[in-house]
Structures are given as structure tokens and as C-alpha cells.
Motif scaffolding. Structure first.
Motif, mmCIF file in Angstrom:
data_model
loop_
_atom_site.group_PDB
_atom_site.id
_atom_site.type_symbol
_atom_site.label_atom_id
_atom_site.label_comp_id
_atom_site.label_asym_id
_atom_site.label_seq_id
_atom_site.Cartn_x
_atom_site.Cartn_y
_atom_site.Cartn_z
ATOM 1 N N SER A 21 -96.187 -2.380 27.554
ATOM 2 C CA SER A 21 -96.534 -2.986 26.263
ATOM 3 C C SER A 21 -95.440 -2.836 25.209
ATOM 4 O O SER A 21 -95.186 -3.723 24.411
ATOM 5 C CB SER A 21 -97.827 -2.350 25.752
ATOM 6 O OG SER A 21 -97.987 -2.589 24.389
ATOM 7 N N GLY A 22 -94.769 -1.688 25.187
ATOM 8 C CA GLY A 22 -93.681 -1.525 24.234
ATOM 9 C C GLY A 22 -94.119 -1.221 22.809
ATOM 10 O O GLY A 22 -93.373 -1.495 21.865
ATOM 11 N N SER A 23 -95.295 -0.644 22.616
ATOM 12 C CA SER A 23 -95.706 -0.320 21.230
ATOM 13 C C SER A 23 -94.815 0.764 20.635
ATOM 14 O O SER A 23 -94.527 0.748 19.437
ATOM 15 C CB SER A 23 -97.168 0.104 21.178
ATOM 16 O OG SER A 23 -97.375 1.344 21.817
ATOM 17 N N ASN A 24 -94.325 1.686 21.454
ATOM 18 C CA ASN A 24 -93.388 2.694 20.940
ATOM 19 C C ASN A 24 -92.024 2.069 20.660
ATOM 20 O O ASN A 24 -91.349 2.445 19.704
ATOM 21 C CB ASN A 24 -93.259 3.864 21.913
ATOM 22 C CG ASN A 24 -94.391 4.862 21.740
ATOM 23 O OD1 ASN A 24 -94.404 5.623 20.787
ATOM 24 N ND2 ASN A 24 -95.355 4.804 22.627
ATOM 25 N N ALA A 97 -89.597 4.956 26.615
ATOM 26 C CA ALA A 97 -90.759 4.616 25.773
ATOM 27 C C ALA A 97 -91.799 3.927 26.646
ATOM 28 O O ALA A 97 -91.832 2.700 26.758
ATOM 29 C CB ALA A 97 -90.307 3.724 24.627
ATOM 30 N N GLY A 98 -92.590 4.713 27.317
ATOM 31 C CA GLY A 98 -93.548 4.158 28.268
ATOM 32 C C GLY A 98 -92.866 3.745 29.558
ATOM 33 O O GLY A 98 -93.325 2.873 30.281
ATOM 34 N N MET A 100 -92.105 4.133 33.245
ATOM 35 C CA MET A 100 -93.036 4.735 34.190
ATOM 36 C C MET A 100 -92.435 5.035 35.560
ATOM 37 O O MET A 100 -93.118 4.970 36.577
ATOM 38 C CB MET A 100 -94.262 3.835 34.336
ATOM 39 C CG MET A 100 -95.049 3.655 33.047
ATOM 40 S SD MET A 100 -95.567 5.218 32.325
ATOM 41 C CE MET A 100 -96.880 5.634 33.434
ATOM 42 N N ILE A 118 -91.226 10.210 25.342
ATOM 43 C CA ILE A 118 -92.470 10.495 24.628
ATOM 44 C C ILE A 118 -93.587 10.558 25.656
ATOM 45 O O ILE A 118 -93.726 9.674 26.509
ATOM 46 C CB ILE A 118 -92.760 9.457 23.524
ATOM 47 C CG1 ILE A 118 -93.951 9.907 22.686
ATOM 48 C CG2 ILE A 118 -92.930 8.032 24.062
ATOM 49 C CD1 ILE A 118 -94.018 9.277 21.310
ATOM 50 N N HIS A 119 -94.339 11.677 25.609
ATOM 51 C CA HIS A 119 -95.346 11.930 26.642
ATOM 52 C C HIS A 119 -96.698 12.161 25.983
ATOM 53 O O HIS A 119 -96.802 12.968 25.053
ATOM 54 C CB HIS A 119 -94.937 13.157 27.470
ATOM 55 C CG HIS A 119 -95.933 13.508 28.539
ATOM 56 N ND1 HIS A 119 -96.027 12.808 29.721
ATOM 57 C CD2 HIS A 119 -96.903 14.451 28.582
ATOM 58 C CE1 HIS A 119 -97.007 13.330 30.453
ATOM 59 N NE2 HIS A 119 -97.556 14.314 29.789
ATOM 60 N N PRO A 120 -97.746 11.510 26.494
ATOM 61 C CA PRO A 120 -99.063 11.580 25.836
ATOM 62 C C PRO A 120 -99.879 12.805 26.204
ATOM 63 O O PRO A 120 -100.998 12.700 26.740
ATOM 64 C CB PRO A 120 -99.739 10.299 26.327
ATOM 65 C CG PRO A 120 -99.178 10.086 27.695
ATOM 66 C CD PRO A 120 -97.760 10.597 27.660
ATOM 67 N N GLY A 128 -97.107 14.429 33.952
ATOM 68 C CA GLY A 128 -97.471 13.337 34.869
ATOM 69 C C GLY A 128 -98.346 12.287 34.200
ATOM 70 O O GLY A 128 -98.209 11.998 33.013
ATOM 71 N N GLN A 181 -101.724 7.276 20.403
ATOM 72 C CA GLN A 181 -100.651 6.311 20.149
ATOM 73 C C GLN A 181 -100.377 6.152 18.654
ATOM 74 O O GLN A 181 -99.220 5.913 18.268
ATOM 75 C CB GLN A 181 -100.951 4.961 20.819
ATOM 76 C CG GLN A 181 -100.824 5.044 22.346
ATOM 77 C CD GLN A 181 -100.466 3.720 22.991
ATOM 78 O OE1 GLN A 181 -101.067 2.686 22.670
ATOM 79 N NE2 GLN A 181 -99.489 3.753 23.885
ATOM 80 N N GLU A 184 -98.012 8.792 18.158
ATOM 81 C CA GLU A 184 -96.739 8.481 18.839
ATOM 82 C C GLU A 184 -95.860 7.603 17.957
ATOM 83 O O GLU A 184 -94.654 7.823 17.816
ATOM 84 C CB GLU A 184 -97.002 7.746 20.154
ATOM 85 C CG GLU A 184 -97.646 8.587 21.219
ATOM 86 C CD GLU A 184 -97.854 7.817 22.505
ATOM 87 O OE1 GLU A 184 -97.693 6.588 22.535
ATOM 88 O OE2 GLU A 184 -98.169 8.472 23.519
HETATM 89 N N1 GAR Z 1 -96.015 9.427 31.410
HETATM 90 C C1 GAR Z 1 -95.484 8.379 30.594
HETATM 91 C C2 GAR Z 1 -96.587 7.784 29.743
HETATM 92 O O1 GAR Z 1 -97.746 7.782 30.123
HETATM 93 N N2 GAR Z 1 -96.188 7.288 28.585
HETATM 94 C C3 GAR Z 1 -97.145 6.682 27.696
HETATM 95 O O2 GAR Z 1 -97.256 5.303 28.003
HETATM 96 C C4 GAR Z 1 -97.634 4.635 26.816
HETATM 97 C C5 GAR Z 1 -96.694 3.477 26.697
HETATM 98 O O3 GAR Z 1 -97.083 2.697 25.657
HETATM 99 P P1 GAR Z 1 -96.076 1.590 25.079
HETATM 100 O O4 GAR Z 1 -95.457 0.892 26.273
HETATM 101 O O5 GAR Z 1 -96.995 0.731 24.275
HETATM 102 O O6 GAR Z 1 -95.047 2.332 24.264
HETATM 103 C C6 GAR Z 1 -97.465 5.627 25.645
HETATM 104 O O7 GAR Z 1 -98.716 6.100 25.214
HETATM 105 C C7 GAR Z 1 -96.671 6.748 26.266
HETATM 106 O O8 GAR Z 1 -96.974 8.017 25.706
#
Ligand code: GAR
Ligand SMILES: Nc1nc2c(c(=O)[nH]1)N[C@@H](CN(C=O)c1ccc(C(=O)N[C@@H](CCC(=O)O)C(=O)O)cc1)CN2
Length: 215
Positions: A21-24, A97-98, A100, A118-120, A128, A181, A184
């Protein structure tokens, strides 16, 4: 040295790695637009095509690169292509940023000290995946987000900053993810801004802010 003795720091070249999604990524784009980060995102690299994060980058006129891990016959060949693309861009900072994909130590080692994630969760809890579900299953009353330097150990690099969210009985995986988020999207730009102003250091596997170790 400028006349008023304030040290001017060259604008940092940032690459953002995404998978979805790329919100970060958007939070970093917005912070740069506002002048809150002394950096330029010189490219967004995704291991998946057709994700919203790529549209966000295109809307911000940021060059995008797709290196689809499914097109390679293994992790090492994917990472060889990824490091080639990264190195050609000569970044000062690589922000996951997300993103995976678990990265091999051979890939990570040259970038140690200039790669953030960035880790949730409130590391070292829940390294993980599926962190929100795990926090709920364990009945945690607090959860949150961590920003850390990336090392070979998955989500084991030195933590730079964290934000805590309260877990309510009514929370679901989705509502908890939304709470996390929101934090984040504030925390990552703050940490990236510190990195881009040369306030963050990484030495011997430890993180420092303004020269002081981060506990
Ligand atoms: N283990 C990695 C992980 O789970 N990261 C998480 O994926 C989401 C990506 O959101 P985004 O693509 O909207 O930024 C974010 O919440 C990030 O913390
Ligand atoms: N060597 C490191 N690689 C990565 C780190 C790290 O700290 N050190 N951080 C992760 C980000 N991450 C959590 O924050 C994370 C991402 C992905 C996975 C994972 O299990 N990935 C699977 C595939 C999952 C999928 O495609 O949906 C895999 O790679 O096989 C765990 C944690 C990024 N890499």
C-alpha cells in the motif's frame, strides 16, 4: 562553515523499498513536501508490481522500479538485482516501508547503518509477521511500532524509537493495525528526519542519537 556557525547538512538521497500500500512511503513523501526531512526520495523500489505504493510514488513524480522476486530462481539472485539497482542510485539511506522480503546477511551487510525498517510491534516482541494478531491472542494491553536499523537478524537490529498504543478489549486485528499505523506515519518521518540531519549513528551494532547510545 557558514557565518552563524550552523552546520549545513547536504540533502540526503533516500531510496524507499515497498511491497504494498505504501502508506508509510506516503508519510515520508508528505514530510519531505513539508520540509520536515532534509532528503529526496530518488527512487521507490517494489518487489511486487501494480501495488498502490507505486501509484503514490508516480503521483509524487518519484522514479519507480519493480524487481519482482517471483521472477528470480532464488533469494540470492533477486537480491543481486536489488543491490545492483540500489548501488547505481548511490543512496545515503534505504528505508524499508512495508517491504515484505527477508534479506540475506550478504545483502544487508554493506548497507548496515544506512538501512532502516519500520516494524509493527514493540520489539523485541513479535519479530516477523502477523504482529497484531499475536498481540491480541496474548491479551497484551500495550502494542505499538518500532523503527530500527536493519541487520542480518530479522527485526533484530538496534531499535531507534518506539511508539506505544493501548489495546482495548474491543480491538480487532484491523482496528489495532489502524491505531499502530497512525503512530507509524508520525514516527517514521521523525526518525528519517533525524537520520537526514546526521543526528543518528550506528556503530558496532548499536544505535546513537546526538552521540548518545539509544537504550
Ligand atoms: N514485517 C513488516 C511489516 O509488517 N510491516 C508493516 O507493513 C505495513 C505496511 O504498510 P504500508 O505499505 O501502507 O506502509 C506497516 O504497518 C508496516 O509496519
Ligand atoms: N535481514 C533482514 N531482513 C528484513 C528485515 C530485517 O530486520 N532484517 N526486516 C523485514 C521487515 N519485516 C518486518 O518488519 C518482515 C518482512 C517480511 C517477513 C517475511 O516473513 N517474509 C516472507 C514472505 C512474506 C510475504 O511475502 O508476505 C519471506 O521473505 O519469505 C518477515 C518480517 C524485511 N527484511
Amino acid at each position: 562553515m557558514s557565518s552563524n556557525n550552523t552546520r549545513s547538512v547536504a540533502t540526503k538521497r533516500i531510496i524507499v523499498l515497498i511491497s504494498g500500500s505504501g502508506s508509510n512511503l506516503q508519510a515520508l513523501i508528505d514530510a519531505i513536501e513539508l520540509g520536515a526531512i532534509n532528503g529526496d526520495i530518488v527512487a521507490v523500489i517494489s518487489n511486487k508490481p501494480d501495488v498502490l505504493g507505486l501509484e503514490r510514488a508516480e503521483r509524487a513524480n518519484i522514479p519507480t522500479i519493480v524487481i519482482d522476486h517471483r521472477q528470480f530462481d532464488g533469494r540470492a539472485s533477486f537480491e543481486a538485482e536489488l543491490s545492483k539497482a540500489i548501488n547505481e542510485l548511490k543512496p545515503d539511506l534505504i528505508a524499508l516501508a512495508g517491504f515484505m522480503r527477508i534479506l540475506n546477511s550478504e545483502f544487508v551487510q554493506p548497507y548496515e547503518g544506512k538501512m532502516l525498517n519500520i516494524h509493527p510491534s514493540l520489539l523485541p516482541k513479535y519479530k516477523g509477521l502477523h504482529t497484531h494478531r499475536r498481540a491480541l491472542e496474548n491479551g497484551d494491553k500495550e502494542h505499538g511500532v518500532s523503527v530500527h536499523f536493519v541487520t542480518a537478524e530479522l527485526d533484530g537490529g538496534p531499535v531507534i524509537a518506539q511508539r506505544i498504543v493501548e489495546v482495548e478489549d474491543s480491538d480487532t486485528e484491523q482496528s489495532l493495525q489502524q491505531k499502530v499505523q497512525r503512530q507509524e506515519h508520525q514516527l517514521y518521518p521523525e526518525v528519517v528526519a533525524r537520520f537526514c540531519n546526521d543526528r543518528l549513528d550506528y556503530r558496532d551494532g548499536k544505535a546513537f542519537i546526538d552521540g548518545k547510545p539509544i537504550q
